[in-house]
Design an enzyme around this catalytic site. Structure first.
Site, PDB file in Angstrom:
ATOM      1  N   TYR A  49      14.959 -56.745 -44.853  1.00  0.00           N
ATOM      2  CA  TYR A  49      14.541 -56.082 -46.090  1.00  0.00           C
ATOM      3  C   TYR A  49      13.051 -55.774 -46.053  1.00  0.00           C
ATOM      4  CZ  TYR A  49      19.022 -57.805 -47.966  1.00  0.00           C
ATOM      5  OH  TYR A  49      20.354 -58.090 -48.181  1.00  0.00           O
ATOM      6  N   LEU A 202      28.042 -48.429 -61.430  1.00  0.00           N
ATOM      7  CA  LEU A 202      29.156 -47.641 -61.967  1.00  0.00           C
ATOM      8  C   LEU A 202      29.953 -48.410 -63.017  1.00  0.00           C
ATOM      9  CD1 LEU A 202      30.386 -46.019 -58.642  1.00  0.00           C
ATOM     10  CD2 LEU A 202      29.181 -44.867 -60.517  1.00  0.00           C
TER      11      LEU A 202
END
Length: 297
Positions: A49, A202
């Site tokens: 990351y 979502l």
């Protein structure tokens, strides 16, 4: 916040884990410290990351709380010499080399949970396991696990290793683990760390779009079902996270946190519950998909 033991290890983790993939330098310290103050004790990152910067930020921000937290990171993706991309490297030599760099960036002399960041059935699995076992014997890690969505890979580690956990994608819009992986891991006392529980937002208010095998209309159906069961006390994100936490194999939801709003949603999930009836109702909205590749033979 509830806390639970991670698999057969001696690690006790908060059921909401702070996912550190998208940390930003300007807000990282504040968010990490607020998360700890509110009861989150499980913090997850990876050496890949932001090319190690997220490990550095997490290590610095949580240094004063080191004995009170469970710190997890991942290994297996090797940066190319030209800095343009990554290659998969699960070898013993690379793992033993990489752990030293992660320890330095995290400002600690041990990692609580060290995870293989992927995996294929063609890997030298026994060699990989040997590396983790050696690090455990040396006291450089307390437990190890894998991050994988591949049932055949997971099955090999169940049979051949002492993994404490498997991190995998699991949500109302990705129920593939329900086919056999969740039961397999529960049977062997290996904890699931569920990521992607809000399905890229979502299930938490983002405009519907196709997701995995579901079309836009089906995604909207799932989102509306989540919304119908939500309230001010348990908002949509919290309801979606609680769905992922419901199966007995799941010890924690690793929630990606980059903003204060995302932290607040994660904390709401930590305070909430989801009844068996609600879990069943949500599960009946869409048919669950199964893995098409990497199946257990």
């Amino acid at each position: 916040m509830n806390y639970t033991r991670l698999g057969s290890s001696d690690l006790v983790v908060s059921e909401i884990a702070f996912g550190g993939m998208s940390l930003e330098k300007e807000t990282a310290t504040q968010l990490l410290q607020q998360a700890f103050d509110k009861g989150i004790t499980f913090f997850d990152t990876a050496d890949i990351y932001n090319k190690g910067e997220n490990e550095r930020m997490m290590g610095e921000a949580l240094r004063s709380h080191r004995k009170d937290i469970v710190l997890a990171t991942k290994v297996g993706n090797q940066e190319r010499a030209d800095g343009k991309g990554w290659d998969w490297n699960p070898t013993k030599a690379y793992i033993l080399e990489s752990v030293e760099k992660s320890l330095t960036r995290l400002q600690t002399d041990y990692i609580d949970l060290y995870q293989l960041h992927g995996g294929t059935i063609e890997d030298p699995i026994d060699e990989t396991i040997e590396a983790f076992e050696l690090l455990k014997d040396q006291g450089k890690i307390r437990a190890y696990g894998i991050s994988s969505i591949r049932p055949n890979v997971i099955n090999e580690y169940v049979k051949r290793s002492n993994i404490a956990s498997v991190m995998m994608q699991y949500s109302l819009l990705d129920r593939r683990p329900e086919e056999n992986v969740l039961d397999l891991l529960a049977e062997h006392n290996i904890s699931v760390l569920a990521r992607g529980s809000v399905a890229k937002g979502l299930l938490a208010g983002k405009t519907p779009e196709p997701y995995l095998n579901y079309n836009e209309s089906e995604v909207q159906q799932a989102a509306e079902a989540i919304k119908a069961l939500s309230s001010a006390e348990r908002n949509e994100a919290a309801t979606a996270i609680r769905y992922a936490l419901f199966p007995r194999a799941v010890a924690a939801a690793v929630v990606g946190i980059r903003t204060l709003k995302q932290l607040e949603d994660a904390l709401k999930a930590g305070e909430a519950t989801l009844s068996p009836e609600e879990f069943s109702e949500l599960g009946n909205v869409l048919s669950a998909a199964n893995y098409k590749e990497h199946r257990i033979n």
